[in-house]
Scaffold this motif. Structure first.
Motif, PDB file in Angstrom:
ATOM      1  N   GLY A  43       0.799  -1.215   0.000  1.00 14.06           N
ATOM      2  CA  GLY A  43       0.000   0.000   0.000  1.00 14.06           C
ATOM      3  C   GLY A  43       0.829   1.261   0.000  1.00 14.06           C
ATOM      4  O   GLY A  43       2.020   1.259  -0.343  1.00 14.06           O
ATOM      5  N   TRP A  44       0.206   2.349   0.427  1.00 21.64           N
ATOM      6  CA  TRP A  44       0.828   3.668   0.409  1.00 21.64           C
ATOM      7  C   TRP A  44       0.135   4.542   1.439  1.00 21.64           C
ATOM      8  O   TRP A  44      -0.765   4.086   2.162  1.00 21.64           O
ATOM      9  N   LEU A  45       0.542   5.778   1.513  1.00 22.73           N
ATOM     10  CA  LEU A  45      -0.010   6.712   2.480  1.00 22.73           C
ATOM     11  C   LEU A  45      -1.530   6.695   2.451  1.00 22.73           C
ATOM     12  O   LEU A  45      -2.152   6.941   1.425  1.00 22.73           O
ATOM     13  N   GLY A  46      -2.126   6.368   3.596  1.00 21.14           N
ATOM     14  CA  GLY A  46      -3.575   6.323   3.701  1.00 21.14           C
ATOM     15  C   GLY A  46      -4.193   5.005   3.311  1.00 21.14           C
ATOM     16  O   GLY A  46      -5.412   4.831   3.444  1.00 21.14           O
ATOM     17  N   ALA A  47      -3.379   4.045   2.836  1.00 20.57           N
ATOM     18  CA  ALA A  47      -3.965   2.788   2.334  1.00 20.57           C
ATOM     19  C   ALA A  47      -3.006   1.613   2.490  1.00 20.57           C
ATOM     20  O   ALA A  47      -2.835   0.819   1.572  1.00 20.57           O
ATOM     21  N   ALA A  81      -2.062 -18.450  13.255  1.00 21.91           N
ATOM     22  CA  ALA A  81      -3.182 -17.793  12.592  1.00 21.91           C
ATOM     23  C   ALA A  81      -2.667 -16.514  11.949  1.00 21.91           C
ATOM     24  O   ALA A  81      -1.537 -16.091  12.192  1.00 21.91           O
ATOM     25  N   VAL A  82      -3.491 -15.917  11.127  1.00 24.18           N
ATOM     26  CA  VAL A  82      -3.122 -14.681  10.435  1.00 24.18           C
ATOM     27  C   VAL A  82      -4.046 -13.569  10.901  1.00 24.18           C
ATOM     28  O   VAL A  82      -5.266 -13.717  10.912  1.00 24.18           O
ATOM     29  N   ALA A  83      -3.458 -12.461  11.330  1.00 25.58           N
ATOM     30  CA  ALA A  83      -4.210 -11.273  11.711  1.00 25.58           C
ATOM     31  C   ALA A  83      -3.708 -10.113  10.854  1.00 25.58           C
ATOM     32  O   ALA A  83      -2.695 -10.221  10.163  1.00 25.58           O
ATOM     33  N   GLY A  84      -4.407  -9.015  10.909  1.00 23.19           N
ATOM     34  CA  GLY A  84      -3.974  -7.879  10.105  1.00 23.19           C
ATOM     35  C   GLY A  84      -4.881  -6.696  10.270  1.00 23.19           C
ATOM     36  O   GLY A  84      -5.801  -6.681  11.094  1.00 23.19           O
ATOM     37  N   GLY A  85      -4.620  -5.680   9.475  1.00 25.25           N
ATOM     38  CA  GLY A  85      -5.424  -4.475   9.531  1.00 25.25           C
ATOM     39  C   GLY A  85      -5.024  -3.497   8.447  1.00 25.25           C
ATOM     40  O   GLY A  85      -4.081  -3.727   7.677  1.00 25.25           O
ATOM     41  N   ARG A  86      -5.751  -2.400   8.374  1.00 23.22           N
ATOM     42  CA  ARG A  86      -5.506  -1.335   7.399  1.00 23.22           C
ATOM     43  C   ARG A  86      -5.063  -0.089   8.148  1.00 23.22           C
ATOM     44  O   ARG A  86      -5.683   0.277   9.161  1.00 23.22           O
ATOM     45  N   PHE A  87      -4.027   0.563   7.650  1.00 20.25           N
ATOM     46  CA  PHE A  87      -3.430   1.690   8.358  1.00 20.25           C
ATOM     47  C   PHE A  87      -3.084   2.810   7.379  1.00 20.25           C
ATOM     48  O   PHE A  87      -2.858   2.568   6.190  1.00 20.25           O
ATOM     49  N   ASP A  88      -3.043   4.021   7.902  1.00 22.23           N
ATOM     50  CA  ASP A  88      -2.649   5.166   7.074  1.00 22.23           C
ATOM     51  C   ASP A  88      -1.131   5.316   7.011  1.00 22.23           C
ATOM     52  O   ASP A  88      -0.596   5.791   6.006  1.00 22.23           O
ATOM     53  N   LEU A  89      -0.460   4.937   8.101  1.00 23.39           N
ATOM     54  CA  LEU A  89       0.981   5.139   8.219  1.00 23.39           C
ATOM     55  C   LEU A  89       1.622   3.902   8.832  1.00 23.39           C
ATOM     56  O   LEU A  89       0.970   3.148   9.561  1.00 23.39           O
ATOM     57  N   GLY A 102       4.449   7.429   3.301  1.00 18.23           N
ATOM     58  CA  GLY A 102       3.707   7.013   4.479  1.00 18.23           C
ATOM     59  C   GLY A 102       4.370   5.899   5.249  1.00 18.23           C
ATOM     60  O   GLY A 102       3.989   5.619   6.388  1.00 18.23           O
ATOM     61  N   TYR A 103       5.369   5.246   4.637  1.00 21.78           N
ATOM     62  CA  TYR A 103       6.150   4.220   5.330  1.00 21.78           C
ATOM     63  C   TYR A 103       7.476   4.842   5.741  1.00 21.78           C
ATOM     64  O   TYR A 103       8.226   5.353   4.900  1.00 21.78           O
ATOM     65  N   LEU A 104       7.762   4.826   7.045  1.00 19.47           N
ATOM     66  CA  LEU A 104       8.990   5.420   7.557  1.00 19.47           C
ATOM     67  C   LEU A 104       9.763   4.384   8.351  1.00 19.47           C
ATOM     68  O   LEU A 104       9.266   3.869   9.368  1.00 19.47           O
ATOM     69  N   HIS A 105      10.947   4.071   7.860  1.00 15.49           N
ATOM     70  CA  HIS A 105      11.802   3.105   8.541  1.00 15.49           C
ATOM     71  C   HIS A 105      12.815   3.853   9.390  1.00 15.49           C
ATOM     72  O   HIS A 105      13.580   4.680   8.887  1.00 15.49           O
ATOM     73  N   ALA A 106      12.813   3.579  10.691  1.00 13.46           N
ATOM     74  CA  ALA A 106      13.706   4.282  11.610  1.00 13.46           C
ATOM     75  C   ALA A 106      14.788   3.383  12.183  1.00 13.46           C
ATOM     76  O   ALA A 106      15.845   3.870  12.607  1.00 13.46           O
ATOM     77  N   GLY A 107      14.551   2.070  12.234  1.00 14.07           N
ATOM     78  CA  GLY A 107      15.551   1.172  12.792  1.00 14.07           C
ATOM     79  C   GLY A 107      15.816   1.457  14.259  1.00 14.07           C
ATOM     80  O   GLY A 107      14.925   1.872  15.009  1.00 14.07           O
ATOM     81  N   GLY A 108      17.065   1.256  14.661  1.00 14.03           N
ATOM     82  CA  GLY A 108      17.393   1.409  16.075  1.00 14.03           C
ATOM     83  C   GLY A 108      18.131   2.680  16.425  1.00 14.03           C
ATOM     84  O   GLY A 108      18.429   2.924  17.600  1.00 14.03           O
ATOM     85  N   ALA A 109      18.481   3.527  15.452  1.00 14.32           N
ATOM     86  CA  ALA A 109      19.219   4.761  15.725  1.00 14.32           C
ATOM     87  C   ALA A 109      18.288   5.808  16.316  1.00 14.32           C
ATOM     88  O   ALA A 109      17.263   6.150  15.731  1.00 14.32           O
TER      89      ALA A 109
END
Length: 717
Positions: A192-196, A265-273, A291-298
């Motif tokens: 997906g992407w921002l909002g979806a 089992a499989v769970a999930g959801g829909r998110f904006d970010l 809308g996807y931001l990877h920050a890692g451990g820093a």
């Protein structure tokens, strides 16, 4: 169109008379337009034509003055002229070369002013996003739980997915109050992407954590009962410490939140970010979705990305960067895949293959497209083209710049195509360094031309720029581009160099400049050596169709070639070339004709002839892959002159006539090949073999005469 220029406290050698002549009207050279001469700017606003201000340093000041003027003295709105800005200072006026060669520097400034006066391009369609602030925070407990609490305090709607890669006992605690959902598992899929965004994860004891966080009441009985201290306040079980005493299960009791045998089992959801705190990012492409931001451990990066996250709530839009014309696409025919250039190069994985009724096309997800334009550069047919702006707009800008530069007395023009996001700051930094005497700066004959992304302009525009008067075309890469973009641009440059060198021009007239900072950019620009090839300016203008622009440029280059050549060999990435047919193997089945998306391969309705129009060929390879006899080979090359526009015969044969009625129904070579291949097959022995020499109608008649009840006409046909 009123144009205001300023010497910036006389730090630039501006020749007002020469600039006025090039401009076609009087130009006053101001000394401090943004200060004591601001009245001249305010006076220019009293009109309807756009006002051009040759200063970007004080863009915000001028914009504020214009906004204040629009408010009027008595609070009544006043119509003021729109304002445009163009940089002449860092792009050349401050260079050391401008001091040594002020005439060339003024010619460049005249060109930049002419470019700024061009009409604004038409608006393009937009792509919409909507984000209400629902965010999935993913990561190990010691990272995800503290950040979830902070983001929730910022009014974001938080959901946490605790992963199991880096569990540290007692390093983080779940909040005492169940304020937001907390899940535990292993990420299964994220798209997906921002909002979806849609995320799914595997749960169950076998996937990491035996504690069901939805059932857990956080009574802490399990923590107290565990003899190995394998459970922390994030309610994760460290399986490396656990010795399977199951004291925690007994302590949990009726809550039944702990089950070491809980099925997956499989769970999930829909998110904006999505805020990803795992060490390994969920998206591995060079450019992940917005809308996807990877920050890692820093810690510092976590803070930066969290701040960016909070700015992504609301409604947003961006341009739709591309146009697609399916009729030109060479992706696939007859269930056979041909060109995949755009799919292979896309750094956002926004392009995918789509098939319908045996015909392949590409489909672009506009929400994932980031506007690099590399797909349009490598597309051989022009089926996908750049729209922000279109090639006709950028081409018109290039032609205008080069014409104005030449008219103002400039020589050896170099066009420097650079990205706006990374290239423009590098050029501005270089200009400031030159003013301080720390660099040479942008040479006076080098005209920076900003584009949204340096990969969005390709071979046809480079060659057209050379035809319009450029002595050299350089593409600036700053190191932040996807690696496949550099590879693709270099392949295109290799084609350009082969074309130019094969016609007697300087092969190195197109090049990459790779510079990550001002000093390397300074060295890269200083190393450019434009060649005076004596090519008269071409009369053709910029057009939207890629192949048409390419053909115009090729014709001009061929017409004035210093070393005329009938054929110029080209690298494999070339979008033009020939098709060679092994006539001994070809049966003239015409499968290649049906597969060709550009009608370069043609049949003849009157007789069995395979024709070829070389100017139409895009070297997509569909004919080569479709041919059942493997009789076709692609030959990248430039065929000059009218020969490329004439249909030539690649193979022809005599028609085969039915042995019963004498009607032609195929080629002699095709029937002979069929007889050889089926000679040993028991179903085609005796009379059946003879029927292969008959037309379909006669086969039916012959079988009905020999055995009326044996077969139906539908089967025979």
């Amino acid at each position: 169109m009123p144009t205001l220029i300023c010497s910036c406290n006389e730090t630039m050698p501006l020749d007002g008379a020469a600039l006025s002549q090039a401009h076609g009207g009087p130009l006053k050279v101001h000394r401090l337009l943004c200060r004591r001469e601001i009245g001249d700017f305010m006076a220019a606003l009293d009109g309807t034509d756009d006002v051009i201000v040759a200063c970007t340093q004080e863009r915000h000041l001028f914009a504020e003055v214009a906004a204040q003027a629009a408010r009027g003295d008595n609070g009544r709105p006043v119509v003021v002229a729109p304002v445009r800005f163009v940089n002449i200072r860092e792009t050349g006026g401050w260079s050391q070369g401008a001091k040594r060669d002020p005439k060339t520097a003024n010619a460049k400034i005249a060109a930049l002013l002419a470019g700024a006066a061009l009409p604004e391009p038409d608006p393009v369609p937009v792509v919409d996003y909507r984000s209400d602030g629902t965010v999935l925070v993913m990561g190990p407990p010691d990272r995800a739980l503290p950040w979830a609490e902070r983001l929730a305090a910022m009014s974001l709607e938080v959901t946490v997915l605790l992963t199991h890669g880096d569990i540290q006992v007692a390093s983080a605690a779940a909040p005492a109050e169940r304020a937001w959902p907390v899940h535990s598992g292993t990420l299964r899929a994220l798209s997906g992407w921002l909002g979806a965004f849609e995320a799914s994860w595997d749960t169950g004891a076998g996937r990491g954590n035996p504690i069901d966080l939805d059932l857990c009441t956080r009574c802490n009985a399990c923590i107290e009962a565990c003899p190995e201290h394998a459970i922390d306040f994030s309610y994760q079980i460290d399986m490396d410490r656990c010795r399977a005493h199951r004291d925690c299960v007994r302590a949990c009791g009726a809550a039944a939140a702990i089950d070491f045998d809980r099925p997956a089992a499989v769970a999930g959801g829909r998110f904006d970010l999505v805020f990803d705190l795992n060490d390994t990012p969920a998206f591995t492409m060079h450019q992940p979705p917005q809308g996807y931001l990877h920050a890692g451990g820093a810690a510092l990066r976590q803070q930066q990305q969290a701040l960016a996250l909070t700015q992504l709530v609301g409604e947003f839009e961006k341009p739709k960067f591309f146009r697609y014309k399916e009729s030109l696409c060479a992706h696939g025919r007859n269930q056979t895949t041909g060109c995949t250039a755009c799919i292979d190069i896309c750094s956002t994985q926004a392009i995918r293959s789509q098939w319908h009724d045996g015909k392949g096309r590409i489909e672009v997800t506009p929400n994932l497209c980031m506007g690099c334009g590399a797909c349009t550069t490598v597309c051989p047919s022009g089926a996908i083209s750049y729209a922000y702006p279109g090639p006709e707009v950028l081409g018109t800008r290039l032609r205008t710049l080069l014409s104005a530069y030449r008219s103002a007395g400039g020589r050896d023009a170099v066009v420097l195509l650079h990205g706006e996001e990374a290239g423009t700051p590098a050029i501005l930094a270089l200009g400031r360094a030159a003013r301080a005497g720390l660099a040479q700066g942008v040479p006076p004959n080098v005209m920076p031309v900003p584009v949204f992304h340096p990969a969005s302009a390709g071979l046809e525009l480079w060659l057209a720029a050379l035809c319009w008067g450029a002595a050299h075309v350089a593409i600036l890469l700053t190191g932040d581009q996807a690696p496949q973009y550099r590879t693709a641009l270099q392949e295109q440059i290799d084609v350009a160099r082969a074309l130019l060198g094969g016609l007697g021009y300087k092969a190195g007239a197109v090049s990459l400049v790779e510079a990550a900072d001002a000093s390397s950019l300074d060295a890269g620009l200083a190393a450019l050596r434009p060649a005076r090839h004596g090519l008269p300016p071409a009369p053709f203008g910029a057009v939207a169709a890629k192949r048409e622009m390419f053909d115009f440029a090729l014709d001009h280059l061929v017409r004035y070639a210093p070393v005329p050549a009938d054929i110029v060999p080209l690298p494999s990435a070339a979008p033009i070339g020939a098709v060679v047919v092994d006539t001994a193997s070809c049966t003239l089945c015409m499968a290649c004709v049906g597969a060709c998306p550009t009608q370069a391969l043609r049949d003849n309705p009157e007789r069995p002839v395979l024709g070829f129009l070389e100017r139409n060929c895009v070297q997509c390879g569909l004919c080569e892959k479709t041919c059942p006899e493997h009789a076709i080979t692609l030959v990248p090359r430039l065929l000059t002159g009218e020969a490329a526009r004439r249909t030539v015969t690649l193979n022809e044969s005599h028609p085969f006539h039915c042995v019963r009625c004498a009607k032609p129904f195929g080629t002699a070579q095709m029937v002979e090949s069929m007889l050889v291949r089926l000679a040993g097959h028991p179903a085609f022995a005796g009379a059946a073999a003879e029927r292969l020499k008959m037309c379909p109608d006669c086969r039916v008649v012959d079988m009905m005469e020999r055995d009326p009840g044996a077969i139906s006409g539908a089967t025979l046909r």
